[in-house]
Design a protein around this motif. Structure first.
Motif, PDB file in Angstrom:
ATOM      1  N   THR A 161       0.843  -1.192   0.000  1.00  0.00           N
ATOM      2  CA  THR A 161       0.000   0.000   0.000  1.00  0.00           C
ATOM      3  C   THR A 161       0.880   1.244   0.000  1.00  0.00           C
ATOM      4  O   THR A 161       1.823   1.341   0.784  1.00  0.00           O
ATOM      5  N   VAL A 162       0.568   2.194  -0.877  1.00  0.00           N
ATOM      6  CA  VAL A 162       1.289   3.462  -0.943  1.00  0.00           C
ATOM      7  C   VAL A 162       0.414   4.566  -0.380  1.00  0.00           C
ATOM      8  O   VAL A 162      -0.728   4.757  -0.821  1.00  0.00           O
ATOM      9  N   ASP A 163       0.926   5.276   0.600  1.00  0.00           N
ATOM     10  CA  ASP A 163       0.259   6.440   1.189  1.00  0.00           C
ATOM     11  C   ASP A 163      -1.164   6.140   1.649  1.00  0.00           C
ATOM     12  O   ASP A 163      -2.055   7.000   1.594  1.00  0.00           O
ATOM     13  N   GLY A 164      -1.388   4.916   2.097  1.00  0.00           N
ATOM     14  CA  GLY A 164      -2.690   4.537   2.614  1.00  0.00           C
ATOM     15  C   GLY A 164      -3.813   4.634   1.614  1.00  0.00           C
ATOM     16  O   GLY A 164      -4.985   4.731   1.991  1.00  0.00           O
ATOM     17  N   ALA A 165      -3.473   4.581   0.309  1.00  0.00           N
ATOM     18  CA  ALA A 165      -4.490   4.864  -0.699  1.00  0.00           C
ATOM     19  C   ALA A 165      -4.483   3.917  -1.887  1.00  0.00           C
ATOM     20  O   ALA A 165      -5.527   3.681  -2.494  1.00  0.00           O
ATOM     21  N   VAL A 166      -3.332   3.396  -2.261  1.00  0.00           N
ATOM     22  CA  VAL A 166      -3.195   2.599  -3.479  1.00  0.00           C
ATOM     23  C   VAL A 166      -2.608   1.242  -3.114  1.00  0.00           C
ATOM     24  O   VAL A 166      -1.530   1.170  -2.513  1.00  0.00           O
ATOM     25  N   THR A 167      -3.298   0.175  -3.468  1.00  0.00           N
ATOM     26  CA  THR A 167      -2.856  -1.165  -3.112  1.00  0.00           C
ATOM     27  C   THR A 167      -2.433  -1.963  -4.334  1.00  0.00           C
ATOM     28  O   THR A 167      -2.916  -1.739  -5.445  1.00  0.00           O
ATOM     29  N   LEU A 168      -1.540  -2.919  -4.088  1.00  0.00           N
ATOM     30  CA  LEU A 168      -1.098  -3.856  -5.114  1.00  0.00           C
ATOM     31  C   LEU A 168      -0.857  -5.201  -4.432  1.00  0.00           C
ATOM     32  O   LEU A 168      -0.010  -5.314  -3.547  1.00  0.00           O
ATOM     33  N   SER A 169      -1.618  -6.207  -4.834  1.00  0.00           N
ATOM     34  CA  SER A 169      -1.502  -7.544  -4.259  1.00  0.00           C
ATOM     35  C   SER A 169      -0.875  -8.490  -5.268  1.00  0.00           C
ATOM     36  O   SER A 169      -1.076  -8.351  -6.475  1.00  0.00           O
ATOM     37  N   THR A 170      -0.119  -9.478  -4.759  1.00  0.00           N
ATOM     38  CA  THR A 170       0.495 -10.454  -5.647  1.00  0.00           C
ATOM     39  C   THR A 170       0.882 -11.691  -4.852  1.00  0.00           C
ATOM     40  O   THR A 170       0.546 -11.837  -3.678  1.00  0.00           O
ATOM     41  N   ARG A 171       1.610 -12.605  -5.527  1.00  0.00           N
ATOM     42  CA  ARG A 171       2.112 -13.830  -4.914  1.00  0.00           C
ATOM     43  C   ARG A 171       3.636 -13.832  -4.950  1.00  0.00           C
ATOM     44  O   ARG A 171       4.248 -13.312  -5.897  1.00  0.00           O
ATOM     45  N   LEU A 172       4.233 -14.433  -3.921  1.00  0.00           N
ATOM     46  CA  LEU A 172       5.679 -14.612  -3.845  1.00  0.00           C
ATOM     47  C   LEU A 172       5.940 -16.104  -3.674  1.00  0.00           C
ATOM     48  O   LEU A 172       5.905 -16.619  -2.561  1.00  0.00           O
ATOM     49  N   TYR A 173       6.185 -16.799  -4.772  1.00  0.00           N
ATOM     50  CA  TYR A 173       6.314 -18.253  -4.700  1.00  0.00           C
ATOM     51  C   TYR A 173       7.767 -18.740  -4.620  1.00  0.00           C
ATOM     52  O   TYR A 173       8.123 -19.543  -3.774  1.00  0.00           O
ATOM     53  N   ASP A 174       8.593 -18.259  -5.552  1.00  0.00           N
ATOM     54  CA  ASP A 174       9.895 -18.901  -5.766  1.00  0.00           C
ATOM     55  C   ASP A 174      10.888 -18.652  -4.638  1.00  0.00           C
ATOM     56  O   ASP A 174      11.682 -19.527  -4.301  1.00  0.00           O
ATOM     57  N   ARG A 175      10.877 -17.464  -4.076  1.00  0.00           N
ATOM     58  CA  ARG A 175      11.783 -17.138  -2.982  1.00  0.00           C
ATOM     59  C   ARG A 175      11.004 -17.178  -1.671  1.00  0.00           C
ATOM     60  O   ARG A 175      10.054 -16.413  -1.488  1.00  0.00           O
ATOM     61  N   THR A 176      11.406 -18.060  -0.772  1.00  0.00           N
ATOM     62  CA  THR A 176      10.685 -18.220   0.488  1.00  0.00           C
ATOM     63  C   THR A 176      11.447 -17.656   1.681  1.00  0.00           C
ATOM     64  O   THR A 176      10.888 -17.554   2.778  1.00  0.00           O
TER      65      THR A 176
END
Length: 488
Positions: free
Chosen positions: A433-448
């Protein structure tokens, strides 16, 4: 995964969520995707939450009607209450059945509950399909709400015109009713002639503004919204009309105590790898919406989730300067981080800086890892990773011409000065989240595994604060809030 603020059923995935708030509790009906072959029929399950952090699965809510039923697959719908009775409207689909136009048939079905949603009675006599002028294959996701001004119930339906350019037939159709049993066709609720379809539509009023929310089933798979001063439009397109990026889909909302929350799913990737194709269904994730004075919305994870990460395990000293006028500089914290952690960082970005941001699960030298990159010159947040995918055995055979992970970018205004970048990671889930206003969701698979760091490219950024925290039992620090206010 700790499932703190997220939810996925054992050996299955969360599809479209149908949220319902009652007596302070969120009842989250969802499409239970087992990915079994051969198909066993899609049921609804239900999960409940009081605090938006812990979720409790209550089991099946509405079972598949069986292989010979119209609702072999029980797809998306909505819930309303009238005279103490809960009414559930949903999509029924059986792959063995076709409409008059030869397309796979979709129908709207009705069920009721008189025992507090513990059991449901189906009403087959109330089933109906696409009305004249619409394809039979797209007649789904009924959203029912009360229009007190008109004295009737309205139903919004994901539909497609029977004629017109194939890619631009999407329309939100409308039916009306006085008794929730018999429905009559009305004029389309929204007809932009722009998309293949507008899935999971909903409409609600909030502080004098009306919102139309839908998920774009077209070139971009994402949830979008429109704003109006009237239920009947016209609808205004916000400068940033998306709730999140490509990975967050089919979000629908419910309100409590003047706050509004969106419940969607972060898509999984085929094979559980970073380069896998996005799949339908994934893990339940919640975003909270807040209103701007002009009616537009800003989005971020609920504060309840952020506050649950209250044990600080690492930090960068306030005032640390990263500078590289014509190059790149970074720092990686030496502390190892567990699979679930939160990063709360404030960067004071100097004018003319090309990029800065956070490293996640990075190698000790910062050369490998995931990146959340703020790009002031392009006014965007992007998700990236190094090393990128290799396309062959030669040194030059990598996807280095791809500037970031395609479909994982979000527009955000990045004027010189302080900006806050918050990240929640839980297993393979990541929400920034940037500045409590813009979100970006994703997955992190390869690096644990790996560390957390900060970087700058072609410019300068002062780290006003950077804290890494893990789930604990105390109260969160407010130091970064104070720093951001003081620096603004």
């Amino acid at each position: 995964m700790h499932e703190r603020g997220f939810f996925r059923p054992p050996h299955a995935w969360v599809g479209d969520v149908i949220p319902w708030e009652e007596d302070g509790r969120f009842h989250l009906f969802y499409l239970h995707e087992s990915r079994q072959t051969p198909k066993v029929g899609m049921p609804w399950h239900r999960v409940v939450t009081d605090d938006l952090v812990a979720f409790t699965e209550t089991g099946p809510a509405l079972a598949s009607g069986g292989p010979d039923a119209d609702d072999f697959n029980v797809y998306t719908g909505s819930v309303v209450v009238a005279d103490g009775i809960h009414h559930l409207f949903y999509t029924g689909q059986n792959p063995e059945r076709r409409g008059a136009d030869g397309l796979p048939l979709q129908l709207v079905l009705h069920a009721t509950s008189t025992d507090g949603m513990r059991s449901w009675q189906r009403h087959p006599a109330h089933t109906f399909g696409a009305t004249a002028g619409y394809e039979t294959a797209d007649w789904r996701d009924p959203f029912v709400f009360r229009d007190e001004a008109a004295g009737l119930w309205r139903m919004l339906i994901t539909a497609r015109h029977a004629d017109g350019p194939e890619r631009r037939r999407g329309v939100i159709a409308q039916c009306v009713s006085h008794d929730l049993a018999t429905w009559e066709p009305a004029e389309p609720f929204w007809d932009p002639r722009r998309y293949i379809a507008h899935e999971c539509p909903e409409v609600f009023e909030w502080n004098g503004w009306w919102y139309l929310v839908y998920s774009e089933f077209s070139e971009s798979f994402t949830t979008r919204y429109r704003v109006s001063r009237s239920l009947h439009g016209p609808w205004t397109v916000p400068a940033d009309d998306a709730l999140d990026g490509r990975a967050y889909y089919a979000a629908k909302s419910a309100a409590r105590d003047g706050r509004r929350f969106f419940f969607g799913w972060i898509a999984s990737r085929e094979g559980g790898v970073d380069d896998g194709a996005w799949q339908w269904a994934g893990t339940l994730s919640v975003l909270e919406a807040e209103q701007n004075p002009d009616g537009t919305l800003r989005f971020h994870p609920p504060v309840e989730l952020a506050e649950s990460f209250d044990r600080r395990v690492a930090a960068v000293a306030s005032g640390t300067v990263l500078t590289a006028p014509d190059g790149y500089a970074d720092l990686v914290l030496p502390e190892a981080v567990p699979s679930a952690f939160r990063v709360d960082a404030v960067f004071d970005i100097a004018a003319g800086t090309t990029e800065c941001g956070l490293l996640l699960r990075a190698s000790g030298d910062g050369d490998e890892g995931y990146l959340l990159r703020l790009e002031p010159r392009r006014n965007r947040l992007v998700f990236d990773r190094w090393p990128r995918r290799r396309t062959g055995g030669e040194q030059w055979q990598i996807s280095g011409d791809v500037p970031f992970a395609i479909e994982l970018e979000r527009p955000v205004t990045l004027e010189p000065g302080p900006h806050r970048l918050e990240v929640i990671v839980d297993g393979d889930l990541c929400v920034a989240t940037v500045d409590g206003a813009v979100t970006l969701s994703t997955r992190l698979y390869d690096r644990t595994t790996g560390g957390v760091g900060a970087f700058v490219g072609e410019g300068s950024a002062t780290v006003l604060g950077l804290e890494v925290s893990t789930p604990g039992a105390g109260s969160p620090s407010s130091e970064l809030d104070d720093l951001l206010v003081a620096s603004s």
